[in-house]
Design an enzyme around this catalytic site. Structure first.
Site, PDB file in Angstrom:
ATOM      1  N   GLU A 190      35.959  35.900  38.002  1.00 19.68           N
ATOM      2  CA  GLU A 190      37.311  35.707  38.550  1.00 19.68           C
ATOM      3  C   GLU A 190      38.271  36.155  37.459  1.00 19.68           C
ATOM      4  O   GLU A 190      38.491  35.437  36.493  1.00 19.68           O
ATOM      5  CB  GLU A 190      37.555  34.219  38.856  1.00 19.68           C
ATOM      6  CG  GLU A 190      36.627  33.629  39.872  1.00 19.68           C
ATOM      7  CD  GLU A 190      36.977  34.040  41.280  1.00 19.68           C
ATOM      8  OE1 GLU A 190      38.074  34.590  41.498  1.00 19.68           O
ATOM      9  OE2 GLU A 190      36.133  33.824  42.163  1.00 19.68           O
TER      10      GLU A 190
ATOM     11  N   GLU B 130      48.522  42.843  32.856  1.00 16.81           N
ATOM     12  CA  GLU B 130      48.746  41.428  33.142  1.00 16.81           C
ATOM     13  C   GLU B 130      49.431  40.776  31.945  1.00 16.81           C
ATOM     14  O   GLU B 130      48.927  40.821  30.829  1.00 16.81           O
ATOM     15  CB  GLU B 130      47.421  40.732  33.417  1.00 16.81           C
ATOM     16  CG  GLU B 130      47.636  39.303  33.818  1.00 16.81           C
ATOM     17  CD  GLU B 130      46.338  38.607  34.172  1.00 16.81           C
ATOM     18  OE1 GLU B 130      45.393  38.708  33.382  1.00 16.81           O
ATOM     19  OE2 GLU B 130      46.290  37.965  35.233  1.00 16.81           O
TER      20      GLU B 130
HETATM   21  P1  NDP Z   1      40.033  34.834  28.130  1.00 16.11           P
HETATM   22  O1  NDP Z   1      39.299  35.851  28.910  1.00 16.11           O
HETATM   23  O2  NDP Z   1      40.485  35.172  26.771  1.00 16.11           O
HETATM   24  O3  NDP Z   1      39.165  33.509  27.976  1.00 16.11           O
HETATM   25  C1  NDP Z   1      38.563  32.874  29.060  1.00 16.11           C
HETATM   26  C2  NDP Z   1      37.382  32.080  28.554  1.00 16.11           C
HETATM   27  O4  NDP Z   1      36.402  32.980  28.047  1.00 16.11           O
HETATM   28  C3  NDP Z   1      37.711  31.133  27.408  1.00 16.11           C
HETATM   29  O5  NDP Z   1      36.920  29.967  27.543  1.00 16.11           O
HETATM   30  C4  NDP Z   1      37.287  31.948  26.197  1.00 16.11           C
HETATM   31  O6  NDP Z   1      37.044  31.222  25.044  1.00 16.11           O
HETATM   32  C5  NDP Z   1      36.039  32.603  26.732  1.00 16.11           C
HETATM   33  N1  NDP Z   1      35.630  33.779  25.974  1.00 16.11           N
HETATM   34  C6  NDP Z   1      36.386  34.589  25.197  1.00 16.11           C
HETATM   35  N2  NDP Z   1      35.619  35.556  24.650  1.00 16.11           N
HETATM   36  C7  NDP Z   1      34.355  35.361  25.091  1.00 16.11           C
HETATM   37  C8  NDP Z   1      33.115  36.031  24.875  1.00 16.11           C
HETATM   38  N3  NDP Z   1      33.020  37.112  24.104  1.00 16.11           N
HETATM   39  N4  NDP Z   1      32.008  35.558  25.496  1.00 16.11           N
HETATM   40  C9  NDP Z   1      32.088  34.485  26.308  1.00 16.11           C
HETATM   41  N5  NDP Z   1      33.224  33.789  26.521  1.00 16.11           N
HETATM   42  C10 NDP Z   1      34.356  34.233  25.942  1.00 16.11           C
HETATM   43  O7  NDP Z   1      41.218  34.383  29.073  1.00 16.11           O
HETATM   44  P2  NDP Z   1      42.324  33.323  28.770  1.00 16.11           P
HETATM   45  O8  NDP Z   1      41.756  32.028  28.357  1.00 16.11           O
HETATM   46  O9  NDP Z   1      43.312  33.967  27.878  1.00 16.11           O
HETATM   47  O10 NDP Z   1      42.917  33.099  30.241  1.00 16.11           O
HETATM   48  C11 NDP Z   1      43.819  33.958  30.810  1.00 16.11           C
HETATM   49  C12 NDP Z   1      43.120  34.988  31.674  1.00 16.11           C
HETATM   50  O11 NDP Z   1      42.352  34.375  32.688  1.00 16.11           O
HETATM   51  C13 NDP Z   1      44.126  35.837  32.412  1.00 16.11           C
HETATM   52  O12 NDP Z   1      43.773  37.187  32.295  1.00 16.11           O
HETATM   53  C14 NDP Z   1      44.010  35.392  33.851  1.00 16.11           C
HETATM   54  O13 NDP Z   1      44.319  36.323  34.806  1.00 16.11           O
HETATM   55  C15 NDP Z   1      42.614  34.964  33.949  1.00 16.11           C
HETATM   56  N6  NDP Z   1      42.477  33.958  34.998  1.00 16.11           N
HETATM   57  C16 NDP Z   1      41.937  34.327  36.209  1.00 16.11           C
HETATM   58  C17 NDP Z   1      41.840  33.433  37.243  1.00 16.11           C
HETATM   59  C18 NDP Z   1      41.230  33.820  38.546  1.00 16.11           C
HETATM   60  O14 NDP Z   1      40.924  32.953  39.338  1.00 16.11           O
HETATM   61  N7  NDP Z   1      41.033  35.077  38.836  1.00 16.11           N
HETATM   62  C19 NDP Z   1      42.303  32.055  37.094  1.00 16.11           C
HETATM   63  C20 NDP Z   1      42.830  31.760  35.801  1.00 16.11           C
HETATM   64  C21 NDP Z   1      42.916  32.699  34.795  1.00 16.11           C
HETATM   65  P3  NDP Z   1      38.291  30.869  24.068  1.00 16.11           P
HETATM   66  O15 NDP Z   1      38.707  29.572  24.537  1.00 16.11           O
HETATM   67  O16 NDP Z   1      37.830  30.860  22.697  1.00 16.11           O
HETATM   68  O17 NDP Z   1      39.313  31.957  24.276  1.00 16.11           O
END
Ligand code: NDP
Length: 493
Positions: free
Chosen positions: A257, A389
């Site tokens: 997602e 975004e």
């Molecule tokens: P990120 O993609 O940076 O992070 C999402 C999660 O992934 C966090 O728990 C993060 O950890 C983890 N993560 C980061 N790098 C890795 C890796 N290499 N391997 C595995 N896990 C990893 O997104 P954000 O937290 O910044 O959230 C915002 C984004 O999420 C936006 O782009 C938004 O559009 C999307 N989003 C989409 C939704 C949907 O339903 N389509 C709903 C909500 C948000 P850490 O905490 O360390 O960053």
């Protein structure tokens, strides 16, 4: 509601195999209140060793532990009890969510209600998973059985912390899977609070494990782990791509997602007042930190100048404030990193388009990651502020000439999560609904989301669907069973 109340920084533990757990390294990291920038908690900094423990617990609970042996009825009852407990603690959870994420308390209250509803929905659905009898031509009984996929690794973002956890855990548990959940580093607190009730509601050890840590050191090993059968990820497209590549090594099931750049499309025949409201709500709710934010506002040229003026006037009335104040309509962004990201796009927008309102830090606040609601207009759809975004309160208003023009601009995006159309002409609205390349399309509204209806994106907004019966499907395998009814030998040799 009390406001500005200071709390002592509290130390939380993870939940592994039914027990509170520190990280193997003993390291912790700080969790902030984004409105004051104060540390409100410390949580364990998990690494691959902790992931190993959590996955082993989930695997044991699935293969030989009690969760793997539960009946669908019992799984449903556990989810109902968890929902009940969440409802009982709703105000405490909402306050913690608001304090930790910066979202206005009134929105946090809606979220917590949705969290409970999500567990209730899947509590009911647990007993509605059914197989098939396949009409094969031989003298045989052919069945399709639905079985849980196994251990689910679930990685979520910070914008709807407990709601995203519920969207992941509820269908997985209903299906009979066990889970290792990694909340976002910024917002792990409500999920850890909820973990305190697992035992009481009857979730056995190992059924749900929660690890706190960073993407690279805790998320990545979870995706790589050979005993994780499925990864469910919500987050950015950039990280989604990395996860997809990494999951290929162990052929995991993956659902993604991801983000969006959703068009909110206004025809001249729309109800004008409702349209202005809908344009603002679509992009500024939750400080614009919404994957489906209507961040591209497409307006028919006939009403364009009047629309930009009215939107700008009304945006002046949006009340920024401390998240715990009930009148607040927009709180701070979640983190310094996000603040810097959004302000850099505000700066970029000033070069790419015209600024109607906002464009920087909200200066009334000395501390906290507050930015102004920002509206750019005369935006070219090829500009970066229309393609990338931003994930903050920044709107790009784009004029269009007619229906084909609106459709061309709307679909000209790498993303396809959501879209909305505003018109009183049902023929036009429905033509648009059919032609828009998006997983969710609203007509004369934007953002309502229900656990009963599917959620997910087209194109680079990801694949797989959450919520509704579609959500549980993603946690099920299909097993074909062939029962020979013919008592004769096969007779081939
Ligand atoms: P990120 O993609 O940076 O992070 C999402 C999660 O992934 C966090 O728990 C993060 O950890 C983890 N993560 C980061 N790098 C890795 C890796 N290499 N391997 C595995 N896990 C990893 O997104 P954000 O937290 O910044 O959230 C915002 C984004 O999420 C936006 O782009 C938004 O559009 C999307 N989003 C989409 C939704 C949907 O339903 N389509 C709903 C909500 C948000 P850490 O905490 O360390 O960053």
């Amino acid at each position: 509601m009390a406001t500005g109340v200071k709390t002592e920084a509290r130390t939380y533990q993870m939940m592994i195999n039914g027990e509170q757990a520190a990280s193997a390294s003993g390291k912790t990291f700080d969790v902030l209140d984004p409105s004051t920038e104060e540390v409100i908690a410390q949580v364990p900094d998990a690494n691959a060793t902790d992931v190993e423990r959590a996955v082993a617990a989930a695997k044991a609970a699935f293969e030989s532990g009690p969760w793997g042996q539960t009946t669908a009825q019992d799984r449903g009852r556990v989810l109902f009890r968890l929902a009940e407990r969440i409802r009982k603690e709703a105000s405490k959870l909402a306050e913690l969510e608001s304090r930790n994420s910066g979202k206005p308390i009134v929105e946090a209250e809606f979220d917590i209600n949705d969290v409970a509803t999500c567990f209730e929905y899947y509590g009911g659905l647990a007993t509605k998973v059914m197989g098939h009898v396949n009409p094969v031509p031989d003298n045989a009984l052919s069945l399709s059985l639905r079985e849980p996929v196994g251990v689910a690794g679930q990685i979520i973002p910070w914008n709807y912390p407990l709601l995203m956890a519920a969207w992941k855990l509820a269908p997985a548990l209903a299906a009979g899977c066990t889970c290792v959940l990694k909340p976002a580093e910024q917002t792990p607190l409500t999920a850890l609070e909820m973990a305190n009730w697992f035992e009481e509601v009857g979730l056995p050890p190992g059924a749900v494990n929660i690890i706190t840590g960073f993407g690279e050191t805790a998320g990545a090993p979870l995706v790589q782990h050979p005993d994780v059968n499925k990864v469910a990820f919500t987050g950015s497209a950039a990280v989604g791509k990395m996860i997809l590549k990494s999951a290929a090594d162990t052929i995991k099931r993956v659902t993604l997602e991801l983000g969006g750049k959703s068009p909110n499309i206004f025809f001249a025949d729309a109800d004008f007042e409702a349209a202005i409201d809908g344009a603002l709500f679509g992009v500024f709710i939750n400080q614009g930190e919404v994957c489906s934010a209507g961040s591209r506002i497409l307006v028919e040229r006939k009403i364009y100048p009047k629309f930009v003026d009215a939107m700008t006037e009304k945006a002046k009335r949006i009340r920024l404030g401390p998240p715990l104040e009930r009148e607040t309509k927009m709180g701070p962004l979640v983190s310094k990193e996000q603040y810097e990201r959004v302000t850099s796009y505000q700066d970029l927008g000033k070069k790419e388009a015209k600024l109607a309102i906002g464009g920087g830090r909200a200066k009334a606040f000395k501390k906290g990651f507050y930015v102004e609601p920002t509206i750019f207009y005369d935006v070219d759809n090829r500009a970066r502020i229309a393609r990338e975004e931003i994930f903050g309160p920044v709107a790009a208003v784009i004029p269009f000439d007619n229906e084909p023009d609106a459709l061309r601009i709307a679909n000209d995006s790498p993303y396809g999560l959501a879209a909305a159309v505003w018109s009183r002409d049902i023929y036009k609205a429905l033509r648009m609904v059919k032609a828009l390349r998006a997983g969710v399309v609203w007509v004369n509204h934007m953002q309502p989301t229900y656990v009963e209806a599917p959620w997910g994106g087209y194109k680079q907004s990801g694949f797989g669907r959450e919520l509704g019966p579609w959500g549980i499907e993603e946690y099920l395998e299909t097993k074909q069973v062939h029962i020979n009814l013919n008592e004769q030998p096969i007779g081939w040799y």
